[in-house]
Write a protein that holds these residues in place. Structure first.
Motif: not given
Length: 314
Positions: A38-59
């Motif tokens: 995204g655009d770094p000038s926009k508000p930032a959102l950092i995401m943490a995934h669930g147990m046993a999975l990975s960041a890919a679950t946020f696709d």
């Protein structure tokens, strides 16, 4: 109304933004995999995934055009998961180290004040952040079908389904039980596992297989103290709780009852019929709720900055 599963492949996602991936070193040298888009000038959102999975679950959220138009998103693989390091010693899972992982990700992408999104087990990271990072970088906290923190509350908010999975998830000796439990675990994320896209399902099972049982044991028993999290809530840090009425893993109404009194600014969005992995079946509701919350947090931070003279960079 029940939604169909998102089956869009990354090649089908037409966007001018491409993810930037980095492997950062935490305080103990552990590699932590992270991505931003995204655009770094926009508000930032950092995401943490669930147990046993990975960041890919946020696709579905990470590549959503509506989100990309409004938010700069960062996601990362928790330690013990996905493409990040997977130590098996207890001291590698203390709260301060989880906060150090988060700080390393923030610094890698130059993130200041921001909104945190924790899904399921990933919600516990907010507790680590509040307890160990000063000043607190969280302008707002969004929890999606969350485990608020590790401790006795697990027995209250966890359903018999997820609590029944724990022996199999942590078993390092019974291979058949471990494998069958992880398949059942993935099935329990949605309302209709038979309708789950095969590539998506096998991807999530594969992610789960990368998560060692020794790590599952450590992350479900690691010590956390919610005192600073609750203190942040009493100081006015907004909390959005997203949960579904058909969640088979987390009792959203119990989370609301247990956590609500600790947050002065507490917003709840209950999705009728919603499953545990809400974006897979209720993406529109999730995106709508997140964008509304981020915009509200931005306004609040702007007002605080004007009132206090502080320099907020959300």
């Amino acid at each position: 109304m029940h939604r169909t599963f998102a089956t869009t492949s990354l090649s089908d996602m037409s966007t001018s933004f491409k993810p930037i991936s980095k492997v950062v070193a935490s305080s103990d040298g552990m590699p932590i995999y992270a991505e931003a888009i995204g655009d770094p000038s926009k508000p930032a959102l950092i995401m943490a995934h669930g147990m046993a999975l990975s960041a890919a679950t946020f696709d579905d959220v990470f590549f959503d055009k509506r989100m990309l138009n409004e938010v700069y998103m960062v996601r990362y693989d928790l330690r013990g998961h996905g493409r990040s390091g997977k130590p098996t010693n207890p001291e590698a899972y203390v709260s301060s180290v989880w906060a150090d992982d988060y700080t390393a990700v923030m610094q890698a992408f130059n993130i200041g004040k921001h909104v945190f999104l924790g899904w399921s087990y990933g919600a516990t990271v907010a507790c680590d952040i509040c307890a160990n990072i000063s000043p607190n970088p969280l302008a707002g906290i969004a929890w999606m079908t969350p485990l608020p923190y590790v401790g006795p509350i697990m027995g209250a908010v966890g359903t018999p389904v997820i609590l029944g999975f724990l022996p199999g998830l942590v078993s390092a000796t019974d291979v058949a039980l471990h494998v069958s439990t992880k398949i059942a675990f993935v099935d329990s994320l949605v309302n209709d596992p038979a309708a789950l896209d095969f590539k998506l399902k096998t991807s999530m099972i594969g992610q789960a297989m990368l998560h060692p049982p020794e790590v599952a044991q450590l992350i479900t028993t690691r010590p956390q103290d919610p005192a600073k999290l609750f203190e942040a809530g009493q100081q006015g840090v907004p909390l959005l709780l997203l949960h579904g009425t058909a969640d088979t893993q987390v009792k959203g109404a119990v989370v609301e009852k247990e956590i609500g009194p600790h947050f002065k600014d507490f917003e709840v969005r209950e999705i009728e019929g919603g499953c545990h992995a809400l974006p897979l079946e209720y993406l529109d509701e999730v995106v709508e709720s997140l964008l509304k919350f981020v915009k509200r947090v931005v306004v609040r931070e702007s007002e605080l900055s004007h009132f206090t003279g502080s320099d907020y960079d959300l």
